[in-house]
Structure formats: C-alpha cells, structure tokens
Write a protein that holds these residues in place. Structure first.
Motif, PDB file in Angstrom:
ATOM      1  N   HIS A 202     -28.898  20.719   1.102  1.00 37.18           N
ATOM      2  CA  HIS A 202     -29.162  20.131  -0.228  1.00 37.18           C
ATOM      3  C   HIS A 202     -29.339  18.621  -0.118  1.00 37.18           C
ATOM      4  CE1 HIS A 202     -28.651  19.219  -4.498  1.00 37.18           C
ATOM      5  NE2 HIS A 202     -27.589  18.485  -4.232  1.00 37.18           N
ATOM      6  N   ARG A 203     -28.557  17.988   0.745  1.00 34.95           N
ATOM      7  CA  ARG A 203     -28.665  16.528   0.939  1.00 34.95           C
ATOM      8  C   ARG A 203     -30.031  16.148   1.509  1.00 34.95           C
ATOM      9  NH1 ARG A 203     -29.896  13.003   5.396  1.00 34.95           N
ATOM     10  NH2 ARG A 203     -29.146  10.955   4.771  1.00 34.95           N
ATOM     11  N   CYS A 204     -30.462  16.843   2.569  1.00 39.45           N
ATOM     12  CA  CYS A 204     -31.753  16.484   3.172  1.00 39.45           C
ATOM     13  C   CYS A 204     -32.908  16.828   2.229  1.00 39.45           C
ATOM     14  CB  CYS A 204     -31.934  17.152   4.539  1.00 39.45           C
ATOM     15  SG  CYS A 204     -31.086  16.258   5.872  1.00 39.45           S
ATOM     16  N   ALA A 205     -32.782  17.923   1.481  1.00 41.03           N
ATOM     17  CA  ALA A 205     -33.812  18.242   0.487  1.00 41.03           C
ATOM     18  C   ALA A 205     -33.870  17.147  -0.575  1.00 41.03           C
ATOM     19  CB  ALA A 205     -33.526  19.606  -0.148  1.00 41.03           C
ATOM     20  N   SER A 206     -32.707  16.620  -0.959  1.00 47.29           N
ATOM     21  CA  SER A 206     -32.656  15.577  -1.989  1.00 47.29           C
ATOM     22  C   SER A 206     -33.153  14.236  -1.455  1.00 47.29           C
ATOM     23  CB  SER A 206     -31.222  15.438  -2.524  1.00 47.29           C
ATOM     24  OG  SER A 206     -30.763  16.653  -3.062  1.00 47.29           O
ATOM     25  N   VAL A 207     -32.867  13.923  -0.187  1.00 54.82           N
ATOM     26  CA  VAL A 207     -33.407  12.704   0.423  1.00 54.82           C
ATOM     27  C   VAL A 207     -34.932  12.805   0.502  1.00 54.82           C
ATOM     28  CG1 VAL A 207     -33.553  11.365   2.564  1.00 54.82           C
ATOM     29  CG2 VAL A 207     -31.315  12.100   1.696  1.00 54.82           C
ATOM     30  N   THR A 208     -35.407  13.968   0.894  1.00 61.88           N
ATOM     31  CA  THR A 208     -36.851  14.220   0.940  1.00 61.88           C
ATOM     32  C   THR A 208     -37.476  13.987  -0.435  1.00 61.88           C
ATOM     33  OG1 THR A 208     -36.633  15.777   2.766  1.00 61.88           O
ATOM     34  CG2 THR A 208     -38.554  16.053   1.328  1.00 61.88           C
ATOM     35  N   ALA A 209     -36.840  14.544  -1.465  1.00 61.73           N
ATOM     36  CA  ALA A 209     -37.323  14.353  -2.838  1.00 61.73           C
ATOM     37  C   ALA A 209     -37.278  12.875  -3.215  1.00 61.73           C
ATOM     38  CB  ALA A 209     -36.475  15.179  -3.803  1.00 61.73           C
ATOM     39  N   SER A 210     -36.223  12.178  -2.791  1.00 65.08           N
ATOM     40  CA  SER A 210     -36.084  10.750  -3.095  1.00 65.08           C
ATOM     41  C   SER A 210     -37.245   9.953  -2.507  1.00 65.08           C
ATOM     42  CB  SER A 210     -34.763  10.214  -2.521  1.00 65.08           C
ATOM     43  OG  SER A 210     -33.644  10.947  -2.981  1.00 65.08           O
ATOM     44  N   VAL A 211     -37.590  10.255  -1.252  1.00 62.44           N
ATOM     45  CA  VAL A 211     -38.672   9.526  -0.579  1.00 62.44           C
ATOM     46  C   VAL A 211     -40.016   9.841  -1.231  1.00 62.44           C
ATOM     47  CG1 VAL A 211     -39.942   9.288   1.595  1.00 62.44           C
ATOM     48  CG2 VAL A 211     -37.433   9.354   1.608  1.00 62.44           C
ATOM     49  N   ALA A 212     -40.240  11.104  -1.564  1.00 59.41           N
ATOM     50  CA  ALA A 212     -41.496  11.486  -2.216  1.00 59.41           C
ATOM     51  C   ALA A 212     -41.615  10.791  -3.572  1.00 59.41           C
ATOM     52  CB  ALA A 212     -41.562  13.008  -2.378  1.00 59.41           C
ATOM     53  N   TYR A 213     -40.517  10.786  -4.325  1.00 56.18           N
ATOM     54  CA  TYR A 213     -40.473  10.129  -5.639  1.00 56.18           C
ATOM     55  C   TYR A 213     -40.783   8.639  -5.485  1.00 56.18           C
ATOM     56  CZ  TYR A 213     -38.536   8.916 -10.281  1.00 56.18           C
ATOM     57  OH  TYR A 213     -38.355   8.469 -11.565  1.00 56.18           O
ATOM     58  N   ARG A 214     -40.101   7.997  -4.542  1.00 50.35           N
ATOM     59  CA  ARG A 214     -40.250   6.545  -4.351  1.00 50.35           C
ATOM     60  C   ARG A 214     -41.675   6.186  -3.921  1.00 50.35           C
ATOM     61  NH1 ARG A 214     -39.943   1.945  -5.909  1.00 50.35           N
ATOM     62  NH2 ARG A 214     -39.686   0.222  -4.462  1.00 50.35           N
ATOM     63  N   THR A 215     -42.259   7.029  -3.058  1.00 47.83           N
ATOM     64  CA  THR A 215     -43.639   6.795  -2.617  1.00 47.83           C
ATOM     65  C   THR A 215     -44.596   6.858  -3.807  1.00 47.83           C
ATOM     66  OG1 THR A 215     -43.124   7.751  -0.449  1.00 47.83           O
ATOM     67  CG2 THR A 215     -45.439   7.551  -1.017  1.00 47.83           C
ATOM     68  N   ALA A 216     -44.423   7.874  -4.643  1.00 52.12           N
ATOM     69  CA  ALA A 216     -45.273   8.003  -5.831  1.00 52.12           C
ATOM     70  C   ALA A 216     -45.079   6.806  -6.764  1.00 52.12           C
ATOM     71  CB  ALA A 216     -44.951   9.303  -6.564  1.00 52.12           C
ATOM     72  N   GLU A 217     -43.844   6.367  -6.897  1.00 50.66           N
ATOM     73  CA  GLU A 217     -43.529   5.238  -7.773  1.00 50.66           C
ATOM     74  C   GLU A 217     -44.226   3.966  -7.276  1.00 50.66           C
ATOM     75  OE1 GLU A 217     -39.259   4.705  -9.858  1.00 50.66           O
ATOM     76  OE2 GLU A 217     -39.275   4.185  -7.732  1.00 50.66           O
ATOM     77  N   MET A 218     -44.159   3.718  -5.973  1.00 52.11           N
ATOM     78  CA  MET A 218     -44.797   2.519  -5.416  1.00 52.11           C
ATOM     79  C   MET A 218     -46.318   2.589  -5.568  1.00 52.11           C
ATOM     80  SD  MET A 218     -42.634   1.319  -2.050  1.00 52.11           S
ATOM     81  CE  MET A 218     -43.053   2.730  -1.075  1.00 52.11           C
ATOM     82  N   LEU A 219     -46.886   3.765  -5.273  1.00 50.80           N
ATOM     83  CA  LEU A 219     -48.345   3.895  -5.389  1.00 50.80           C
ATOM     84  C   LEU A 219     -48.787   3.800  -6.854  1.00 50.80           C
ATOM     85  CD1 LEU A 219     -49.043   6.618  -2.676  1.00 50.80           C
ATOM     86  CD2 LEU A 219     -49.745   4.211  -2.610  1.00 50.80           C
ATOM     87  N   ASN A 220     -47.973   4.322  -7.773  1.00 45.06           N
ATOM     88  CA  ASN A 220     -48.285   4.162  -9.205  1.00 45.06           C
ATOM     89  C   ASN A 220     -48.276   2.687  -9.590  1.00 45.06           C
ATOM     90  OD1 ASN A 220     -48.453   6.923  -9.527  1.00 45.06           O
ATOM     91  ND2 ASN A 220     -46.523   7.154 -10.645  1.00 45.06           N
ATOM     92  N   ASP A 221     -47.254   1.971  -9.114  1.00 37.92           N
ATOM     93  CA  ASP A 221     -47.176   0.536  -9.407  1.00 37.92           C
ATOM     94  C   ASP A 221     -48.399  -0.197  -8.846  1.00 37.92           C
ATOM     95  OD1 ASP A 221     -44.817   0.737 -10.782  1.00 37.92           O
ATOM     96  OD2 ASP A 221     -43.549  -0.046  -9.172  1.00 37.92           O
ATOM     97  N   TRP A 222     -48.773   0.149  -7.629  1.00 33.69           N
ATOM     98  CA  TRP A 222     -49.948  -0.470  -7.018  1.00 33.69           C
ATOM     99  C   TRP A 222     -51.199  -0.161  -7.837  1.00 33.69           C
ATOM    100  CZ3 TRP A 222     -53.887   2.582  -4.696  1.00 33.69           C
ATOM    101  CH2 TRP A 222     -54.935   1.833  -4.134  1.00 33.69           C
ATOM    102  N   LYS A 223     -51.316   1.092  -8.260  1.00 30.72           N
ATOM    103  CA  LYS A 223     -52.468   1.510  -9.080  1.00 30.72           C
ATOM    104  C   LYS A 223     -52.531   0.685 -10.367  1.00 30.72           C
ATOM    105  CE  LYS A 223     -55.786   4.567 -10.162  1.00 30.72           C
ATOM    106  NZ  LYS A 223     -57.046   4.657  -9.408  1.00 30.72           N
ATOM    107  N   ASP A 224     -51.342   0.343 -10.903  1.00 28.84           N
ATOM    108  CA  ASP A 224     -51.262  -0.464 -12.124  1.00 28.84           C
ATOM    109  C   ASP A 224     -51.352  -1.960 -11.848  1.00 28.84           C
ATOM    110  OD1 ASP A 224     -51.096   1.582 -13.944  1.00 28.84           O
ATOM    111  OD2 ASP A 224     -48.901   1.600 -14.043  1.00 28.84           O
ATOM    112  N   GLY A 225     -51.491  -2.319 -10.548  1.00 26.35           N
ATOM    113  CA  GLY A 225     -51.574  -3.740 -10.207  1.00 26.35           C
ATOM    114  C   GLY A 225     -50.254  -4.466 -10.322  1.00 26.35           C
ATOM    115  N   LYS A 226     -49.138  -3.741 -10.277  1.00 23.85           N
ATOM    116  CA  LYS A 226     -47.835  -4.397 -10.431  1.00 23.85           C
ATOM    117  C   LYS A 226     -46.872  -4.072  -9.291  1.00 23.85           C
ATOM    118  CE  LYS A 226     -45.780  -0.899 -13.475  1.00 23.85           C
ATOM    119  NZ  LYS A 226     -45.302  -0.560 -14.816  1.00 23.85           N
ATOM    120  N   TYR A 227     -47.405  -3.648  -8.131  1.00 22.82           N
ATOM    121  CA  TYR A 227     -46.524  -3.404  -6.984  1.00 22.82           C
ATOM    122  C   TYR A 227     -46.033  -4.727  -6.412  1.00 22.82           C
ATOM    123  CZ  TYR A 227     -44.811  -2.514  -2.360  1.00 22.82           C
ATOM    124  OH  TYR A 227     -44.015  -2.521  -1.245  1.00 22.82           O
TER     125      TYR A 227
END
Lengths: 261, 261
Positions: A202-227
């Motif tokens: 469960h921990r490694c699945a949650s870390v995996t989810a955390s990294v996927a979430y964070r990657t999407a968040e950063m790319l969304n910010d970049w897409k919005d010009g605010k990374y």
C-alpha cells in the motif's frame, strides 16, 4: 549553485558550458514564475527534419484521477508502469496519438529500482520520461530535478487513495534519496514491516500515486505558464564535482572523499 | 537465487508469486541456450486491443557501428540519449516505424544518473528501454538484470572507439554498481582524474558505447534464438528481502541491517 559551478569551473578548468547553461536557466528561474517557459505550451506534435515527432501534445490532467489510477495499477504492474498508466490514461482520452500507441508495458523494467536492484525508484523515472516527451530540455531539466528533490525530501506517501487496498494507517518516512533501496528501506525501518506486507505494498502504491499526481501537477502548472523551479534545484555534478545525491553521509559515514582535481 | 527466494518466501510468508515466476524462468534458463525465447523473434509490430503497438520490430544490428555512433553521440547528448542514438540509427534504417518517429531527445534526463544526481547510469536505463520495447517481459526481465550485472562487475570500458577523441591510454575500473556516482567515482579514483577531464569524458563515452554494443549483442543473440541468461542473474529483492544491489558493504560498512520480518 551558480556560484558552486563557477568555482568548480575555475578550479578544474573544464568544459561545463552545457551544464552551466542549464544551471543558469535554473538559477534565473528560481523563485520566479517562469512564464517564459509557457511560450512552448502551445506546441503540438510536429515532425522534425529527422522524422522525430516531438514534443508530444499535452493537455491539463485531473491529478487526483491520475493518482487513483496509478495507485490501483501498481498492484498489477508496479511503480514505473503504474505512473505511466495514470498519466497516459487521460492523455489518450484528451490527445490521442502518439500517446495511444506507445507501449507503456515496455517500461516495467523500472520496478523495484530496475527489477529488484534497488536503483532509482521507477516512479520518478517514468515521471521524467513523460516530462521529457512533453517539454523541451530547458524545462525538463529543472522539472525532473525538482521531482527528484521533492521525492527525496518529502515525508511520503503524500497521496491517500480514495479506495485503498489497505485500510489501516501507515507511517510516513523521508527517503533522503530517489533510490528504491533507501526509499523502501527507510520506510520499512520506520514502519517495522517487511517487504511483502500489505502495508508496504500500500505504501509503494501510494508513493507511486504521489509521484504521478505531482508530475501531472507540475505539467499542468507549466501548461498554465506558472511552473516555478524551486530555489534548491539540485545538480549534484555541479555542486560536488561528480554526479551525486544530497545525502553524502548516508553512505560515506566515515568521511566524504574529495574528488580528484 | 531460486533457493534464496524460497527461503525468503518461507520466512516472510509474502506474495512473491510474480517475482518467483520471473526468477524461476531465469533459473530454468541459466546456463542453457534459451531457444524457447526465440519463439517470439518473428513478432512484428502489432496493434493490441488497447491501441498499443508492441513489440517494436527488431532486426540484427552491427554492434561495432552501434558502439561507434554511441561513442561520438555522447559528446553531444551524453549517456542515455547516446545509447538510444546508437541503437535507433540502424533500427530506423532497417525497420523504420515506430523507431523513426520516437523522439530520442526526450531521454536526455538519464545523463549523469538523472541530470547530475548520480543515480542509475543513463546508459543501462536506455538499454533497458530498448530491450523493453523489443522483447516480452519474460525476456526483458532477465536480460535487463543481465545488463546491470555485467555493467557492475566488468572492468570498464570494454569498448575502444575506432576514432576516439582522446588518444592516450585510460585505466579500467569495476563500478561494483550500476549507479553513476559509484561508476564514475571509482573510475576517477583509479585514474586520479577530475570529472571535467578529457580522460573522464572519453571514459564515459566509451562506457556508453560499451553498453550500447552489449545491448545490441544481447538482442542479436535473442533474435538468433541463442541468448543465454547468466547463472548469476541478480534479483536483489528476492535475495535480500528488499530491492538491493550486490555491494552491501559499499555503503553499510558498519554492518548490514536486517530487514524487518
């Protein structure tokens, strides 16, 4: 770091031009909304003169859904492929090609720090791959370093699934490193639970989810010009005289050797 | 390792079914020409029901040319992208799509163990990516572990370019690890030369060429139905109770901790 790079260059007299350019860009952007990076946001997949299609088009994703998909995918395909499963799912819906036909099962090798070797955690490796497919090097370089630093220094996991496969509480731990062995090992020590336990899975699945979430968040910010590139964007090669993590004492407990000058 | 895996399973009572299957396949094949893996050699790029194209078609490559291209590419794009440059060049000539349009510059993040962090050397990461694109998991898993073990335990570099950019002799060193920091650091200590020296650059370009050459060699053997998995194919997770390298004492010089049971 800009300062350290200059010192290194002065002492060694080496060709650091490429690295300095990247560091310079990072230093310039540190703490500043790097809106100039957003100029490339509107890039669509284009065929270069050498036949390559790049960058791959990106549309903003729902990070929570990315995380939830990655969490559950972990139980089938483990960390590296689960991150791409979470990110590709919506990109295939919203963009289509080239995301649809790329075989994400080819990325399974990242699991367990490359198939049980305990090297770089497969989650940030796959995050880096997607960042590299979407953004130019001047964005990808600081963003991937950002992801690695965040992974190493954040109490993990940060993402809690809506419908987890383990219902109890698990402790968080700071990996101090993007390496699977240190990340998993420190958590196992903190939790006093073995590798095969439901809690570790469960921990490694949650870390995996955390990294996927964070990657999407950063790319969304970049897409919005605010990374925003963090001020502590780490380039170990410039800082230490050879490619290095931040946690020297973790291995060099009897003293950190100086690289040859 | 089969034995170790069984012991681990017995002690921990954990779900090792997936890992054991892979280990079992590796153990079964160890020291034997794994001709049954060649059954998949004739696979051509096919579109799966989910839209993915996989595996990507492979034709036998000239390993020496792969190495020479990778060596020179290193000076422009560094280790991870140089390995793909060497391998993709001939695959684009001999096969075409999907090799032609995939943007190999998206893989630059592997350089310096992920952009200066000193994590997994980018050369075997890109080798693993190509192996994963070409072969099914039951081949890719032992072959990637094979590549990592060979990288860690072989005096490097093994490849000497025809037209090198440094003409003197350089020493070889055994990395004892697929990590960039250990690989580069041990060589720098052996050679007593700094990171920015011409010798170190020639060394990393030659290691990159060595990995590209070896990857082509293994895939050629597989294509011919004669790829042999070595008997010491390492799965640290099964052997050690969590994903681990083979060189415990390199970091745990004051004693190797036991994982929780």
């Amino acid at each position: 770091m800009e300062q350290e790079a200059k010192v290194t260059k002065k002492v060694e007299g080496i060709d650091l031009s490429r690295r300095e350019m990247l560091i310079g860009a990072g230093a310039l952007m540190a703490g500043v909304a790097a809106s100039q990076l957003g100029v490339l946001n509107t890039a669509k997949a284009a065929q270069a003169s050498n036949g390559e299609v790049w960058p791959w088009p990106y549309e903003k994703l729902d990070p929570a859904r990315v995380g939830e998909t990655a969490y559950h995918a972990w139980y089938d395909v483990f960390c590296s492929q689960a991150v791409t499963t979470g990110l590709f799912e919506q990109l295939r819906e919203k963009v289509g090609e080239p995301w649809s036909s790329f075989p994400i099962n080819s990325l399974r090798f990242g699991m367990g720090g490359m198939l049980g070797w305990g090297l770089t955690c497969g989650a940030p490796v796959s995050g880096a791959l997607v960042i590299g497919l979407v953004t130019p090097a001047e964005v990808a370089t600081p963003m991937v370093r950002d992801l690695l630093g965040w992974y190493a220094n954040t109490p993990m996991p940060v993402y809690s699934p809506q419908n987890g496969r383990y219902n109890g509480e698990i402790p968080k731990s700071v990996a101090q490193s993007p390496l699977c062995h240190q990340s998993v090992g420190r958590w196992m020590k903190t939790a006093d639970r073995p590798f095969g336990s439901d809690e570790r899975r469960h921990r490694c699945a949650s870390v995996t989810a955390s990294v996927a979430y964070r990657t999407a968040e950063m790319l969304n910010d970049w897409k919005d010009g605010k990374y925003v590139v963090p001020a502590d964007n780490w380039d170990g090669a410039a800082a230490m005289g050879l490619p290095s993590q931040q946690n020297c004492m973790s291995c060099h407990s009897d003293g950190v050797p100086s690289p040859p000058r």
